[in-house]
Design an enzyme around this catalytic site. Structure first.
Site, PDB file in Angstrom:
ATOM      1  N   CYS A  92      42.003 135.720  68.921  1.00 14.73           N
ATOM      2  CA  CYS A  92      41.163 134.810  68.147  1.00 14.73           C
ATOM      3  C   CYS A  92      41.274 135.170  66.665  1.00 14.73           C
ATOM      4  O   CYS A  92      40.986 136.311  66.274  1.00 14.73           O
ATOM      5  CB  CYS A  92      39.707 134.909  68.598  1.00 14.73           C
ATOM      6  SG  CYS A  92      38.566 133.921  67.589  1.00 14.73           S
ATOM      7  N   CYS A 129      33.364 132.978  69.868  1.00 17.58           N
ATOM      8  CA  CYS A 129      33.010 132.246  68.653  1.00 17.58           C
ATOM      9  C   CYS A 129      33.431 130.783  68.659  1.00 17.58           C
ATOM     10  O   CYS A 129      33.041 130.021  67.765  1.00 17.58           O
ATOM     11  CB  CYS A 129      33.605 132.944  67.439  1.00 17.58           C
ATOM     12  SG  CYS A 129      35.415 132.870  67.360  1.00 17.58           S
ATOM     13  N   CYS A 141      38.078 130.478  71.979  1.00 21.23           N
ATOM     14  CA  CYS A 141      37.524 131.818  72.160  1.00 21.23           C
ATOM     15  C   CYS A 141      36.127 131.718  72.769  1.00 21.23           C
ATOM     16  O   CYS A 141      35.300 130.924  72.314  1.00 21.23           O
ATOM     17  CB  CYS A 141      37.463 132.538  70.818  1.00 21.23           C
ATOM     18  SG  CYS A 141      36.632 134.140  70.872  1.00 21.23           S
ATOM     19  N   ASP A 159      37.098 115.071  95.117  1.00 19.07           N
ATOM     20  CA  ASP A 159      37.582 114.486  93.870  1.00 19.07           C
ATOM     21  C   ASP A 159      39.064 114.820  93.705  1.00 19.07           C
ATOM     22  O   ASP A 159      39.448 115.983  93.556  1.00 19.07           O
ATOM     23  CB  ASP A 159      36.781 115.064  92.702  1.00 19.07           C
ATOM     24  CG  ASP A 159      37.192 114.498  91.355  1.00 19.07           C
ATOM     25  OD1 ASP A 159      38.146 113.706  91.307  1.00 19.07           O
ATOM     26  OD2 ASP A 159      36.551 114.851  90.351  1.00 19.07           O
ATOM     27  N   CYS A 216      37.196 136.004  65.208  1.00 21.58           N
ATOM     28  CA  CYS A 216      36.416 137.195  65.575  1.00 21.58           C
ATOM     29  C   CYS A 216      37.290 138.355  66.045  1.00 21.58           C
ATOM     30  O   CYS A 216      36.793 139.473  66.233  1.00 21.58           O
ATOM     31  CB  CYS A 216      35.381 136.856  66.643  1.00 21.58           C
ATOM     32  SG  CYS A 216      36.081 136.492  68.279  1.00 21.58           S
TER      33      CYS A 216
END
Length: 494
Positions: A264, A245, A242, A397, A267
């Site tokens: 979540c 949080c 999340c 990359d 929260c």
């Protein structure tokens, strides 16, 4: 100040800007001369250099040409799906009788946008368009939005892409946020609610915010099935926590990578309520996806895409939602999207005699994983080409190929007859396929794209499809090789 709800679909026109002047005219004239010279000498399509020079001669050329036209502007950004979504939006708006201008070559830096304008303008910098539909590089958005004040901005997704240029996904998200937070209050920000990163942009936006996403019902994707069966899920996920949080998300369903229906447990942050929803999603073997787009209480339109992969269902939904926000007739929007073909190099099909080639761009772990699923599910594909370059436009990359899940291609019921690895990093491509479990005896390494294409075609029998998976610059190179063998347009004419 949180994003505001929109009470009606139609968008206001973009504000006016300074009009072209003598400095602009000179920049356009020089840009057109460069474009013509590049195309005559076959050194390129002039999709970037004319704009680069034009910006040097007149740094405000973008806002002057756009502002002088009076056209409304739609911008599309995100890691994957920009070119296809723009193609579908343009098709839908064209079906409504509007004149469309866009950067169809896929050159999406600021110089690419200016090049597209120069190519379509008169010598005095005038363009004839009702709507400008631009795909814009994520890092370039913050330099583009202040110049043209778009009516609608669509954000498709945020995946790990070109680590050497963007960094991790949180850095990419911040680049997009810096742009969307500067949008005028009258504009509409259209966000993919299924992506926790993209959805979070609505939290700080000051403009109108609308969300789109897939129905929470069953989605026929291996990621969901694997989780239900308690098996290992190898699909790459760039977000698991999340953003508020740090707690691990709980997914009710997953679709692509970290996209899905999430919440979540600490929260309570979850996928936002959808303004536009794709329901009754159905894969049509060998044809694409069918679904219906719902908004309001009873409104809906049927979409039937001629494009493979669930990722294109997201692109089709984004295009439909954008057109509805823009005030387009729903039936005309659906008709235009359904009839629109693929963008060049993105699920583009070309026939060479009685053999078919399918060209699908790959550029990051999630994209390659999804293309692997599509290729695995197409029984007509018996030969593949994996073309890997590490030029600047591809990302220097290439470690991302190791994060992609290639198991669907390797474990398909009918093994490939031949897998040709080509491009600057052909041997790296071959090593990746070997470690994915592909039998080395069916692999051939040929760095030269022309010779690799000939070898792949020689092993493709009539009626079969050659699946080509190239990175961006490899796609341009192999497409030119295809053009020499078939009657297709150069990429800048697509």
């Amino acid at each position: 100040m949180p994003g505001r709800s929109q009470t009606q679909l139609a968008c206001p026109p973009s504000p006016q800007h300074p009009r072209p002047n003598l400095r602009t005219w000179f920049a356009v004239l020089v840009g057109k001369a460069i474009q013509l010279g590049l195309r005559i000498t076959r050194l390129g399509g002039g999709s970037s250099l004319p704009g680069l020079v034009g910006l040097r001669l007149d740094p405000n050329i973008l806002q002057k040409i756009v502002g002088g036209s009076g056209a409304r502007v739609i911008l599309v950004t995100g890691s994957n799906g920009k070119t296809t979504t723009c193609k579908l939006i343009a098709g839908a708006l064209s079906a409504s009788g509007l004149r469309i201008l866009g950067n169809t070559t896929g050159a999406n830096l600021k110089s690419g946008l200016v090049s597209a304008l120069i190519a379509s303008s008169t010598l005095t910098g005038r363009i004839q368009a009702d709507v400008i539909v631009f795909e814009v590089d994520e890092a370039s958005m913050r330099r583009v939005i202040p110049d043209i004040n778009p009516s609608v901005v669509v954000v498709t997704n945020c995946f790990r892409d070109q680590l050497d240029r963007y960094g991790e996904v949180d850095a990419t998200l911040e680049l997009i946020r810096q742009a969307t937070d500067r949008m005028p209050e009258s504009a509409t920000l259209l966000l993919n609610a299924d992506d926790p990163l993209v959805a979070d942009l609505g939290r700080t936006a000051r403009c109108i915010v609308r969300y789109y996403g897939l129905d929470a019902g069953p989605v026929p994707e291996p990621a969901t099935r694997a989780r239900e069966a308690g098996e290992a899920d190898l699909s790459p996920r760039d977000v698991v926590n999340c953003l508020a949080c740090g707690e691990y998300f709980i997914y009710e369903a997953t679709t692509i990578g970290h996209l899905g229906v999430y919440s979540c447990p600490r929260c309570g942050r979850s996928r936002p309520a959808l303004d536009f929803t794709a329901r009754h999603i159905e894969q049509v073997p060998g044809a694409g996806y069918r679904f219906s787009v719902h908004w309001g209480a009873e409104d809906q339109i049927p979409i039937s895409l001629r494009l493979p992969g669930l990722y294109n269902a997201y692109n089709g939904l984004a295009a439909a939602a954008c057109c509805l926000v823009f005030g387009t007739c729903p039936k005309a929007a659906a008709s235009g999207i359904n009839s629109a073909g693929s963008a060049f190099g993105r699920a583009e099909t070309v026939d060479i005699g009685d053999k078919r080639l399918s060209l699908v761009l790959v550029k990051n772990p999630v994209g390659l994983s999804e293309v692997a699923k599509s290729v695995a599910g197409d029984p007509s594909i018996a030969v593949i080409m994996f073309c890997l370059n590490d030029n600047y436009a591809d990302g220097r990359d290439i470690s991302w190929i190791w994060d992609a899940d290639l198991s669907p291609m390797v474990e398909r019921p009918t093994p490939f007859r031949l897998a040709v690895c080509s491009g600057v990093r052909a041997w790296d491509a071959a090593l990746r396929l070997k470690y994915a479990g592909l039998d080395p005896s069916v692999m051939q390494v040929e760095p030269n794209l022309g010779r690799a294409l000939d070898a792949a075609l020689a092993n493709t029998t009539p009626g079969e499809t050659l699946g080509i998976l190239p990175t961006y610059t490899a796609m341009l190179g192999v497409r030119e090789e295809i053009r020499k063998r078939a009657h297709i347009r150069q990429f800048w004419r697509s």
